[in-house]
Write a protein that holds these residues in place. Sequence first.
Motif, mmCIF file in Angstrom:
data_model
loop_
_atom_site.group_PDB
_atom_site.id
_atom_site.type_symbol
_atom_site.label_atom_id
_atom_site.label_comp_id
_atom_site.label_asym_id
_atom_site.label_seq_id
_atom_site.Cartn_x
_atom_site.Cartn_y
_atom_site.Cartn_z
ATOM 1 N N ILE A 109 -17.440 -0.564 -5.621
ATOM 2 C CA ILE A 109 -16.539 0.347 -4.915
ATOM 3 C C ILE A 109 -16.328 -0.112 -3.482
ATOM 4 O O ILE A 109 -15.226 -0.011 -2.931
ATOM 5 C CB ILE A 109 -17.103 1.786 -4.950
ATOM 6 C CG1 ILE A 109 -17.093 2.322 -6.385
ATOM 7 C CG2 ILE A 109 -16.317 2.715 -4.033
ATOM 8 C CD1 ILE A 109 -17.903 3.580 -6.558
ATOM 9 N N GLN A 110 -17.362 -0.643 -2.868
ATOM 10 C CA GLN A 110 -17.288 -1.063 -1.476
ATOM 11 C C GLN A 110 -16.683 -2.452 -1.305
ATOM 12 O O GLN A 110 -16.338 -2.831 -0.186
ATOM 13 C CB GLN A 110 -18.683 -1.041 -0.842
ATOM 14 C CG GLN A 110 -19.267 0.360 -0.702
ATOM 15 C CD GLN A 110 -20.606 0.363 -0.006
ATOM 16 O OE1 GLN A 110 -21.327 -0.629 -0.017
ATOM 17 N NE2 GLN A 110 -20.939 1.485 0.618
ATOM 18 N N THR A 111 -16.543 -3.202 -2.408
ATOM 19 C CA THR A 111 -16.053 -4.575 -2.282
ATOM 20 C C THR A 111 -14.826 -4.818 -3.170
ATOM 21 O O THR A 111 -13.693 -4.707 -2.707
ATOM 22 C CB THR A 111 -17.186 -5.563 -2.635
ATOM 23 O OG1 THR A 111 -17.718 -5.227 -3.941
ATOM 24 C CG2 THR A 111 -18.314 -5.475 -1.609
ATOM 25 N N ALA A 112 -15.049 -5.146 -4.436
ATOM 26 C CA ALA A 112 -13.960 -5.565 -5.322
ATOM 27 C C ALA A 112 -12.882 -4.501 -5.493
ATOM 28 O O ALA A 112 -11.691 -4.820 -5.576
ATOM 29 C CB ALA A 112 -14.529 -5.947 -6.695
ATOM 30 N N ALA A 113 -13.271 -3.224 -5.527
ATOM 31 C CA ALA A 113 -12.297 -2.158 -5.755
ATOM 32 C C ALA A 113 -11.337 -1.985 -4.586
ATOM 33 O O ALA A 113 -10.300 -1.325 -4.724
ATOM 34 C CB ALA A 113 -13.016 -0.831 -6.018
ATOM 35 N N ARG A 114 -11.646 -2.588 -3.445
ATOM 36 C CA ARG A 114 -10.796 -2.434 -2.261
ATOM 37 C C ARG A 114 -9.781 -3.572 -2.133
ATOM 38 O O ARG A 114 -9.073 -3.663 -1.125
ATOM 39 C CB ARG A 114 -11.662 -2.331 -1.002
ATOM 40 C CG ARG A 114 -12.594 -1.132 -1.053
ATOM 41 C CD ARG A 114 -13.394 -0.973 0.218
ATOM 42 N NE ARG A 114 -12.563 -0.598 1.350
ATOM 43 C CZ ARG A 114 -12.099 0.628 1.570
ATOM 44 N NH1 ARG A 114 -12.352 1.600 0.707
ATOM 45 N NH2 ARG A 114 -11.363 0.890 2.632
ATOM 46 N N ASN A 115 -9.706 -4.424 -3.141
ATOM 47 C CA ASN A 115 -8.707 -5.483 -3.155
ATOM 48 C C ASN A 115 -7.316 -4.861 -3.216
ATOM 49 O O ASN A 115 -7.034 -4.007 -4.058
ATOM 50 C CB ASN A 115 -8.931 -6.390 -4.368
ATOM 51 C CG ASN A 115 -8.017 -7.592 -4.360
ATOM 52 O OD1 ASN A 115 -6.813 -7.469 -4.541
ATOM 53 N ND2 ASN A 115 -8.599 -8.760 -4.165
ATOM 54 N N LEU A 116 -6.439 -5.281 -2.323
ATOM 55 C CA LEU A 116 -5.127 -4.637 -2.221
ATOM 56 C C LEU A 116 -4.239 -4.865 -3.441
ATOM 57 O O LEU A 116 -3.331 -4.073 -3.699
ATOM 58 C CB LEU A 116 -4.410 -5.094 -0.951
ATOM 59 C CG LEU A 116 -4.913 -4.439 0.348
ATOM 60 C CD1 LEU A 116 -4.214 -5.042 1.553
ATOM 61 C CD2 LEU A 116 -4.700 -2.933 0.311
ATOM 62 N N TRP A 117 -4.440 -5.945 -4.184
ATOM 63 C CA TRP A 117 -3.700 -6.119 -5.438
ATOM 64 C C TRP A 117 -4.020 -4.957 -6.385
ATOM 65 O O TRP A 117 -3.126 -4.393 -7.033
ATOM 66 C CB TRP A 117 -4.053 -7.439 -6.104
ATOM 67 C CG TRP A 117 -3.484 -8.652 -5.445
ATOM 68 C CD1 TRP A 117 -4.146 -9.579 -4.689
ATOM 69 C CD2 TRP A 117 -2.111 -9.084 -5.486
ATOM 70 N NE1 TRP A 117 -3.288 -10.552 -4.251
ATOM 71 C CE2 TRP A 117 -2.029 -10.286 -4.724
ATOM 72 C CE3 TRP A 117 -0.955 -8.586 -6.080
ATOM 73 C CZ2 TRP A 117 -0.836 -10.982 -4.559
ATOM 74 C CZ3 TRP A 117 0.234 -9.277 -5.911
ATOM 75 C CH2 TRP A 117 0.296 -10.459 -5.160
ATOM 76 N N LEU A 118 -5.297 -4.601 -6.450
ATOM 77 C CA LEU A 118 -5.729 -3.500 -7.315
ATOM 78 C C LEU A 118 -5.218 -2.167 -6.773
ATOM 79 O O LEU A 118 -4.735 -1.322 -7.543
ATOM 80 C CB LEU A 118 -7.256 -3.479 -7.410
ATOM 81 C CG LEU A 118 -7.873 -2.347 -8.237
ATOM 82 C CD1 LEU A 118 -7.391 -2.414 -9.686
ATOM 83 C CD2 LEU A 118 -9.393 -2.404 -8.174
ATOM 84 N N VAL A 119 -5.325 -1.969 -5.461
ATOM 85 C CA VAL A 119 -4.875 -0.712 -4.854
ATOM 86 C C VAL A 119 -3.390 -0.475 -5.123
ATOM 87 O O VAL A 119 -2.978 0.608 -5.540
ATOM 88 C CB VAL A 119 -5.150 -0.715 -3.340
ATOM 89 C CG1 VAL A 119 -4.540 0.536 -2.684
ATOM 90 C CG2 VAL A 119 -6.652 -0.772 -3.063
ATOM 91 N N ALA A 120 -2.567 -1.502 -4.880
ATOM 92 C CA ALA A 120 -1.119 -1.372 -5.079
ATOM 93 C C ALA A 120 -0.787 -1.108 -6.544
ATOM 94 O O ALA A 120 0.085 -0.281 -6.862
ATOM 95 C CB ALA A 120 -0.413 -2.635 -4.595
ATOM 96 N N THR A 121 -1.463 -1.810 -7.433
ATOM 97 C CA THR A 121 -1.203 -1.643 -8.865
ATOM 98 C C THR A 121 -1.567 -0.238 -9.340
ATOM 99 O O THR A 121 -0.798 0.399 -10.081
ATOM 100 C CB THR A 121 -1.985 -2.679 -9.675
ATOM 101 O OG1 THR A 121 -1.610 -3.999 -9.261
ATOM 102 C CG2 THR A 121 -1.719 -2.524 -11.167
ATOM 103 N N THR A 122 -2.718 0.268 -8.905
ATOM 104 C CA THR A 122 -3.123 1.611 -9.332
ATOM 105 C C THR A 122 -2.209 2.677 -8.743
ATOM 106 O O THR A 122 -1.941 3.699 -9.394
ATOM 107 C CB THR A 122 -4.584 1.905 -8.943
ATOM 108 O OG1 THR A 122 -4.768 1.652 -7.539
ATOM 109 C CG2 THR A 122 -5.547 1.033 -9.733
ATOM 110 N N LEU A 123 -1.711 2.455 -7.537
ATOM 111 C CA LEU A 123 -0.747 3.396 -6.962
ATOM 112 C C LEU A 123 0.467 3.552 -7.884
ATOM 113 O O LEU A 123 0.916 4.669 -8.154
ATOM 114 C CB LEU A 123 -0.283 2.910 -5.588
ATOM 115 C CG LEU A 123 -1.131 3.287 -4.374
ATOM 116 C CD1 LEU A 123 -0.651 2.530 -3.140
ATOM 117 C CD2 LEU A 123 -1.092 4.790 -4.117
ATOM 118 N N ILE A 124 0.969 2.429 -8.366
ATOM 119 C CA ILE A 124 2.172 2.456 -9.200
ATOM 120 C C ILE A 124 1.875 2.975 -10.602
ATOM 121 O O ILE A 124 2.576 3.866 -11.116
ATOM 122 C CB ILE A 124 2.794 1.048 -9.276
ATOM 123 C CG1 ILE A 124 3.281 0.618 -7.880
ATOM 124 C CG2 ILE A 124 3.947 1.016 -10.279
ATOM 125 C CD1 ILE A 124 3.708 -0.835 -7.799
#
Length: 278
Positions: A109-124
């Motif tokens: 949660i503190q590292t890999a989950a904060r990757n912006l590719w993942l953040v942007a994808t989950t937003l959409i």
Amino acid sequence: MSWIEAIVLGIVQGLTEFLPVSSSGHLRITSAIFFERDAGASFTAVTQLGTEAAVLIYFAKDIWRITRVWLVGIRDRSVRSSLDYRMGWYVIVGSIPIGAFGFLFKDQIQTAARNLWLVATTLIVFAFVLAFAEYWGRQTRTLANFRMSDGVVMGFAQAMALIPGVSRSGGTLTAGLLLNLTREAAARYSFLLAIPAVVMSGVFSLGDVFEPAAPGTSVPSVAQMVVATVIAFAIGYAAIAWLLRYVAHHTLYVFVLYRVALGTLVLALLMTGTISAT
């Protein structure tokens, strides 16, 4: 961390915590675009104490009533059929998934989950899930019809928000609509459900917030952390009242469009190398 960074992130936390747009995702994106570094998951968890303080004050009468009836019901069977007693258990049981997953996957949660590719994808992606729930949900059930199974489902939905971009309120609202709850009923349970998880997460993160969790992570001073949390509280309190009024009379499609637009913007910035994913 600079003072302007602490103030801006406190404002962002207060504005977005209760909206189905992901406050943790917004803090991560804001940090990357304007400050070129990550404030970290612990900063997010601690500033959420401010917004949860707003929940405690706004719903103080409800929380006190539920707590009192639940405690009485432990030894007095006559009150166990009441909604307040049952709601106490719904919140307790619904909080278990996020507590368990948060403990098991703390490092990710503190590292890999904060990757912006993942953040942007989950937003959409979760924007479309929210849109489906808004369209499909019949919204015929209120809190009076709430069941333990509803609490469990919404509890797992809340746990998904450990990934920035999903949104805790967005996940629980989506699950509530899919369970045919009204938007207002889903929102009210969502507020109550957040209290144990967010408070415990914030308390356990207090020691970590002043140490960089990864290279490029900004570290606030104690004063900056306090100011950011107080700002989040003040703005978050106003946001609670606004959201409850809004969901009672409007659909959630505006948040769907916003999530898609923001996620698309972040993907474009990543593809052009304007911002870094980590």
